[in-house]
Design an enzyme around this catalytic site. Structure first.
Site, short mmCIF file in Angstrom:
data_model
loop_
_atom_site.label_atom_id
_atom_site.label_comp_id
_atom_site.label_asym_id
_atom_site.label_seq_id
_atom_site.Cartn_x
_atom_site.Cartn_y
_atom_site.Cartn_z
N SER A 146 -8.83 3.17 7.43
CA SER A 146 -8.65 4.55 6.97
C SER A 146 -9.85 4.96 6.15
O SER A 146 -10.44 4.13 5.44
CB SER A 146 -7.39 4.66 6.12
OG SER A 146 -7.31 5.93 5.47
N TYR A 159 -1.59 1.55 -0.21
CA TYR A 159 -2.19 1.91 1.08
C TYR A 159 -3.71 1.85 0.98
O TYR A 159 -4.39 1.21 1.79
CB TYR A 159 -1.74 3.31 1.49
CG TYR A 159 -2.31 3.76 2.81
CD1 TYR A 159 -1.84 3.24 4.01
CD2 TYR A 159 -3.33 4.71 2.86
CE1 TYR A 159 -2.35 3.66 5.23
CE2 TYR A 159 -3.86 5.13 4.07
CZ TYR A 159 -3.37 4.61 5.26
OH TYR A 159 -3.89 5.01 6.45
#
Length: 271
Positions: A146, A159
């Site tokens: 990401s 995350y």
């Protein structure tokens, strides 16, 4: 070796998190390239839909309904793929869990879940496929990271940490195996229109300014087409052109909006 591999010259591929979004798009693209593809994820009905779409297009797909976060599941997935399709020559880890919250608001169980799905599962899958790849002196390991993994975004919590860590995992795999014909890359997308992400309309961004899953599948296919002498990465960032659709800014606005509406931590999984 499977009949498909013998015909096309493409090794079998295993895609984790293949039931939807980026994983499903990558699986479809690999099948179209001639790879026999194992589709791994928790949602059996959706996996079967993706598999049927691949078969309708003339490809070979093996749906494997497994929760890769469970003990032994990664080894089971690799063994089942090898038995049905041949040794795994391409591993794509797209399974993901996200729970956005500040560190002081993050519960231990939510932290552990994200680290397990986003980091430990890619490690376990890589550990399973690497011995065979090293013996054959060829292989690809692609982890879907990401853009948030490369930035410090307040509220990204476990995350952001786990996606940053998977970049280092990929770097280690790359350095330890590059002289054996194995290439490892983290493809780190920015804002992609999937069920894990905020809806563009909610943040005042036109849909066509945000990436879609096929953009990431295109990137993976491009990587696999690089000649053996070429190394790309091990980190490849893919961001929308528009600055207002950048990953970090979008996540910050998404969190600000959720807090203003009194919502708790934002939690989603794509496996």
């Amino acid at each position: 070796m499977s009949a498909v591999a013998e015909t096309t010259g493409r090794p079998a591929a295993l895609v984790a998190g293949a039931s939807s979004g980026i994983g499903a798009a990558v699986a479809g693209r690999l099948a179209a390239r001639g790879h026999a593809v194992a589709l791994v994820g928790r949602r059996e009905a959706e996996l079967k839909e993706v598999a049927e779409s691949i078969r309708t297009g003339g490809g070979t797909a093996l749906p494997l309904a497994l929760d890769l976060a469970e003990p032994g599941a990664p080894a089971e997935a690799v063994a089942a793929t090898a038995a049905a399709l041949g040794p795994v020559g391409v591993l794509v880890c797209s399974a993901g869990a996200i729970r956005l919250a500040a560190i002081h608001e993050t519960e231990e169980r939510h932290w552990e879940r994200q680290v397990r799905v986003n980091l430990t599962v890619p490690f376990l899958l890589a550990r399973e496929v690497l011995p065979g790849m090293r013996e054959r002196r060829h292989g690809w390991i692609v982890n879907i990271g990401s853009g948030v993994g490369s930035e410090v975004v307040p509220g990204s919590g476990g995350y952001g940490v786990s996606k940053h860590a998977v970049e280092r995992l990929t770097e280690l795999v790359h350095e330890e195996n590059r002289d054996l014909g194995i290439r490892a890359v983290t493809v780190a997308p920015g804002w992609v229109a999937t069920r894990l992400a905020a809806r563009p309309a909610d943040l005042g961004v036109p849909e066509d300014e945000v990436l879609d899953a096929e953009d990431i599948a295109d990137t993976v296919a491009w990587l696999l087409d690089r000649p053996a002498r070429m190394s790309v990465g091990p980190l490849v960032r893919v961001e929308p052109t528009a600055s207002r659709a950048a990953a970090g800014d979008a996540m910050t606005r998404h969190l600000t909006r959720a807090r203003a509406e009194g919502a708790g931590p934002i939690a989603k999984e794509s496996r």
